[in-house]
Motif scaffolding. Sequence first.
Motif, short mmCIF file in Angstrom:
data_model
loop_
_atom_site.label_atom_id
_atom_site.label_comp_id
_atom_site.label_asym_id
_atom_site.label_seq_id
_atom_site.Cartn_x
_atom_site.Cartn_y
_atom_site.Cartn_z
N GLY A 143 0.73 -1.28 -0.04
CA GLY A 143 -0.03 0.06 0.01
C GLY A 143 0.95 1.29 0.05
O GLY A 143 0.36 2.58 -0.04
N GLU A 144 2.17 1.17 -0.10
CA GLU A 144 2.99 2.52 -0.14
C GLU A 144 3.83 2.55 -1.40
O GLU A 144 4.36 1.46 -1.71
N TYR A 145 3.97 3.49 -2.11
CA TYR A 145 4.43 3.49 -3.31
C TYR A 145 5.59 4.69 -3.56
O TYR A 145 5.09 5.81 -3.10
N LEU A 146 6.67 4.45 -4.14
CA LEU A 146 7.48 5.38 -4.37
C LEU A 146 7.26 5.91 -5.73
O LEU A 146 6.97 5.61 -6.88
N CYS A 147 7.25 7.41 -5.86
CA CYS A 147 6.90 8.10 -6.96
C CYS A 147 7.95 9.27 -7.24
O CYS A 147 8.62 9.76 -6.34
N GLU A 148 7.90 9.28 -8.53
CA GLU A 148 8.73 10.42 -9.17
C GLU A 148 7.92 11.56 -10.06
O GLU A 148 7.08 11.08 -10.58
N PHE A 149 8.29 12.69 -9.66
CA PHE A 149 7.45 13.84 -10.54
C PHE A 149 8.37 14.99 -10.61
O PHE A 149 9.34 15.18 -9.91
#
Length: 194
Positions: A143-149
């Motif tokens: 349920g935890e996601y690493l994101c890039e933006f």
Amino acid sequence: MRVSANVRIQWLHEELVRGTYPNAARVAERFHISRRQAQRDIDFLKKQLGAPLEYDQHVQGYRYAKPFSLPVALRNENDEGISRVPINPFAAPASGGFTAGDFADADSLIIQGQIPYTATLAIKDKLTVLEMRGYIISEEAKGEYLCEFHNVDRFLCAILTARSGIRIVEPSWLRDKLLHMAEKAIQYNSDTET
């Protein structure tokens, strides 16, 4: 605590300048990230920023093939300040050196979008995970996601308009910015006038 890609790229550059032959394993260990993410940072430095990186098989690490400077100041709200940077580092003066007029305070420059920011999000709904797939690079825990933006405001808007709730686990500066945006929206749209 996960640090931004800006900080990792700056650290990698400093290690290369010092001649310590960093590699993906060392970057991953130093910043507690995957080797895959560390290799993406190295590839970004080489392909996007034009760094003359060479891999030395004997020492199993990278080095600069010729002198290299980062082309711009890399900074976000979570990074330590950089005091002075060239206004246009690609156009060195004819005299061969920069003068005081060729520099600006880094705090006055708005630099966003070159190296991605990272954030960890808690998302419970699978449809919302699909909605955010353009930002998600890996699942860190259930349920935890690493994101890039690249654009902070656009990323926060995606969070605000998601089908179900998303919680920003880290970094705290991004969570604070989201809360500030929400408070302003509530204040400007409340029925009572101030």
